[in-house]
Design a protein around this motif. Structure first.
Motif, PDB file in Angstrom:
ATOM      1  N   ASP A  11       1.122   4.785   8.574  1.00 16.34           N
ATOM      2  CA  ASP A  11       1.381   3.457   8.013  1.00 16.34           C
ATOM      3  C   ASP A  11       2.239   3.664   6.772  1.00 16.34           C
ATOM      4  O   ASP A  11       1.914   4.508   5.926  1.00 16.34           O
ATOM      5  CB  ASP A  11       0.061   2.767   7.647  1.00 16.34           C
ATOM      6  CG  ASP A  11       0.245   1.304   7.264  1.00 16.34           C
ATOM      7  OD1 ASP A  11       1.284   0.967   6.653  1.00 16.34           O
ATOM      8  OD2 ASP A  11      -0.657   0.500   7.547  1.00 16.34           O
ATOM      9  N   GLU A  13       2.560   1.932   4.231  1.00 17.53           N
ATOM     10  CA  GLU A  13       1.961   1.442   2.998  1.00 17.53           C
ATOM     11  C   GLU A  13       0.736   2.281   2.642  1.00 17.53           C
ATOM     12  O   GLU A  13      -0.250   2.308   3.390  1.00 17.53           O
ATOM     13  CB  GLU A  13       1.575  -0.035   3.139  1.00 17.53           C
ATOM     14  CG  GLU A  13       2.772  -0.950   3.357  1.00 17.53           C
ATOM     15  CD  GLU A  13       2.365  -2.404   3.532  1.00 17.53           C
ATOM     16  OE1 GLU A  13       1.143  -2.673   3.587  1.00 17.53           O
ATOM     17  OE2 GLU A  13       3.259  -3.246   3.616  1.00 17.53           O
ATOM     18  N   GLU A  14       0.793   2.963   1.501  1.00 20.01           N
ATOM     19  CA  GLU A  14      -0.313   3.821   1.048  1.00 20.01           C
ATOM     20  C   GLU A  14      -1.606   3.016   0.896  1.00 20.01           C
ATOM     21  O   GLU A  14      -2.694   3.480   1.257  1.00 20.01           O
ATOM     22  CB  GLU A  14       0.062   4.470  -0.287  1.00 20.01           C
ATOM     23  CG  GLU A  14      -0.910   5.553  -0.736  1.00 20.01           C
ATOM     24  CD  GLU A  14      -0.884   6.783   0.145  1.00 20.01           C
ATOM     25  OE1 GLU A  14      -1.972   7.174   0.633  1.00 20.01           O
ATOM     26  OE2 GLU A  14       0.211   7.349   0.355  1.00 20.01           O
ATOM     27  N   GLU A  15      -1.481   1.798   0.390  1.00 22.40           N
ATOM     28  CA  GLU A  15      -2.666   0.956   0.191  1.00 22.40           C
ATOM     29  C   GLU A  15      -3.333   0.639   1.530  1.00 22.40           C
ATOM     30  O   GLU A  15      -4.565   0.635   1.641  1.00 22.40           O
ATOM     31  CB  GLU A  15      -2.283  -0.344  -0.521  1.00 22.40           C
ATOM     32  CG  GLU A  15      -3.485  -1.233  -0.832  1.00 22.40           C
ATOM     33  CD  GLU A  15      -3.076  -2.550  -1.481  1.00 22.40           C
ATOM     34  OE1 GLU A  15      -3.992  -3.342  -1.795  1.00 22.40           O
ATOM     35  OE2 GLU A  15      -1.868  -2.787  -1.672  1.00 22.40           O
ATOM     36  N   GLY A  16      -2.507   0.380   2.551  1.00 26.62           N
ATOM     37  CA  GLY A  16      -3.047   0.087   3.870  1.00 26.62           C
ATOM     38  C   GLY A  16      -3.838   1.265   4.431  1.00 26.62           C
ATOM     39  O   GLY A  16      -4.890   1.088   5.058  1.00 26.62           O
ATOM     40  N   GLU A  18      -5.359   3.615   2.606  1.00 26.53           N
ATOM     41  CA  GLU A  18      -6.589   3.766   1.813  1.00 26.53           C
ATOM     42  C   GLU A  18      -7.665   2.780   2.273  1.00 26.53           C
ATOM     43  O   GLU A  18      -8.842   3.140   2.404  1.00 26.53           O
ATOM     44  CB  GLU A  18      -6.277   3.559   0.332  1.00 26.53           C
ATOM     45  CG  GLU A  18      -5.465   4.691  -0.278  1.00 26.53           C
ATOM     46  CD  GLU A  18      -5.017   4.391  -1.701  1.00 26.53           C
ATOM     47  OE1 GLU A  18      -5.380   3.305  -2.221  1.00 26.53           O
ATOM     48  OE2 GLU A  18      -4.295   5.221  -2.286  1.00 26.53           O
ATOM     49  N   ILE A  19      -7.265   1.542   2.554  1.00 25.74           N
ATOM     50  CA  ILE A  19      -8.224   0.531   3.027  1.00 25.74           C
ATOM     51  C   ILE A  19      -8.776   0.925   4.391  1.00 25.74           C
ATOM     52  O   ILE A  19      -9.984   0.826   4.652  1.00 25.74           O
ATOM     53  CB  ILE A  19      -7.560  -0.866   3.085  1.00 25.74           C
ATOM     54  CG1 ILE A  19      -7.231  -1.355   1.666  1.00 25.74           C
ATOM     55  CG2 ILE A  19      -8.466  -1.872   3.790  1.00 25.74           C
ATOM     56  CD1 ILE A  19      -6.367  -2.590   1.621  1.00 25.74           C
ATOM     57  N   HIS A  22     -11.237   3.748   4.087  1.00 27.59           N
ATOM     58  CA  HIS A  22     -12.498   3.239   3.552  1.00 27.59           C
ATOM     59  C   HIS A  22     -13.305   2.546   4.652  1.00 27.59           C
ATOM     60  O   HIS A  22     -14.521   2.776   4.782  1.00 27.59           O
ATOM     61  CB  HIS A  22     -12.202   2.259   2.409  1.00 27.59           C
ATOM     62  CG  HIS A  22     -13.427   1.581   1.857  1.00 27.59           C
ATOM     63  ND1 HIS A  22     -14.386   2.245   1.123  1.00 27.59           N
ATOM     64  CD2 HIS A  22     -13.844   0.289   1.965  1.00 27.59           C
ATOM     65  CE1 HIS A  22     -15.341   1.401   0.794  1.00 27.59           C
ATOM     66  NE2 HIS A  22     -15.041   0.205   1.276  1.00 27.59           N
ATOM     67  N   THR A  38       2.725   8.326   5.488  1.00 29.01           N
ATOM     68  CA  THR A  38       3.501   7.120   5.203  1.00 29.01           C
ATOM     69  C   THR A  38       4.911   7.258   5.771  1.00 29.01           C
ATOM     70  O   THR A  38       5.651   6.281   5.841  1.00 29.01           O
ATOM     71  CB  THR A  38       3.576   6.866   3.682  1.00 29.01           C
ATOM     72  OG1 THR A  38       4.083   8.044   3.051  1.00 29.01           O
ATOM     73  CG2 THR A  38       2.203   6.518   3.125  1.00 29.01           C
ATOM     74  N   LYS A 104      -3.319  -7.092  11.367  1.00 27.96           N
ATOM     75  CA  LYS A 104      -3.395  -6.997   9.909  1.00 27.96           C
ATOM     76  C   LYS A 104      -3.729  -8.359   9.307  1.00 27.96           C
ATOM     77  O   LYS A 104      -3.170  -9.358   9.751  1.00 27.96           O
ATOM     78  CB  LYS A 104      -2.060  -6.498   9.348  1.00 27.96           C
ATOM     79  CG  LYS A 104      -1.789  -5.030   9.575  1.00 27.96           C
ATOM     80  CD  LYS A 104      -0.520  -4.628   8.837  1.00 27.96           C
ATOM     81  CE  LYS A 104      -0.307  -3.123   8.886  1.00 27.96           C
ATOM     82  NZ  LYS A 104       0.881  -2.724   8.124  1.00 27.96           N
TER      83      LYS A 104
END
Length: 252
Positions: A11, A13-16, A18-19, A22, A38, A104
């Motif tokens: 993905d 997006e790094e934030e995507g 990480e979520i 989690h 990424t 998403k």
């Protein structure tokens, strides 16, 4: 002790990522996120060295989208779950090609269900399905003539018009075709109904979905029944008779 399912995530997006990591941890399943990327080009290099047990793949990425990345691989010998923000039409295409996808923002229950399907089936993805799906999405029309059906061995691409009837078998469905072949599909009848109703398929009762274009005759006596072109006799529930007959009445 069972070995954990090794997952790669791609993905941009790094934030995507990480979520997603989690959420995967919260599921408390036998899974391990082995690698995340990424950059799809770096993911390509890693996958060619060692295949993951499962790939979670974003579609819309700069430089190289998910489809292009799969196309660059010599073979796709592992399951793939697409992560997408595509519109409703594209989601319909995913369903017709029997391809797992997550919308998403990813819902954790959808994530759990998709992973459970992978763990249960362990079906390989195959480039043919990715290419057929991409071609359909690019055409931007809503006319589906073929459907990919999941079987115990993999996937069968079937012409929709060749299906005579579908019969429920617990959580499976038997497909009966014009050429006399039968196919056991690892999906319940209600799944087939959701995809085929718009193609003149009719649910006669809890166990049968029939192609109205393959009806030979309807007999009113003895409670009412339908004979199909393969000579099969299909019962019809009392509550369904009126709507069934309405399909064959001349339009005013």
């Amino acid at each position: 002790m069972k070995e954990a399912l090794h997952i790669y995530i791609v993905d941009d997006e790094e934030e995507g990522i990480e979520i997603l990591e989690h959420d995967l941890h919260r599921l408390n399943m036998e899974i391990t996120v082995k690698k995340t990327f990424t950059d799809p080009k770096k993911a390509l290099i890693a996958i060619q060295k060692k295949n993951p047990d499962l790939l979670l793949l974003d579609i819309e990425m700069p430089w190289m989208n998910g489809f292009e990345m799969l196309d660059a691989l010599p073979a796709v010998d592992f399951p793939v779950i697409f992560i997408t923000a595509y519109d409703q039409y594209a989601i319909k295409a995913f369903k017709y090609f029997a391809i797992d996808y997550l919308l998403k923002p990813v819902d954790i229950q959808d994530l759990h269900n998709a992973l459970q399907r992978v763990i249960t089936s362990k079906k390989k993805f195959g480039k043919q399905r990715a290419q057929a799906l991409l071609e359909k999405i690019n055409q931007k029309d809503d006319v589906f003539t073929r459907i990919a059906l999941p079987t115990m061995e993999g996937y069968e691409f079937i012409e929709i018009k060749s299906i005579i009837r579908c019969k429920a078998d617990n959580n499976y469905t038997n497909i009966f075709m014009e050429n006399g072949n039968q196919l056991l599909v690892s999906k319940p009848l209600i799944y087939l109904q959701s995809l085929l109703e718009s193609h003149r398929f009719f649910r006669t009762h809890h166990s049968h979905l029939i192609n109205l274009d393959h009806v030979k005759k309807y007999v009113k006596t003895e409670g009412g029944y339908i004979e199909m072109i393969d000579r099969s006799i299909i019962n019809i529930s009392r509550s369904k008779k009126e709507s069934f007959i309405s399909f064959f009445k001349p339009k005013p």
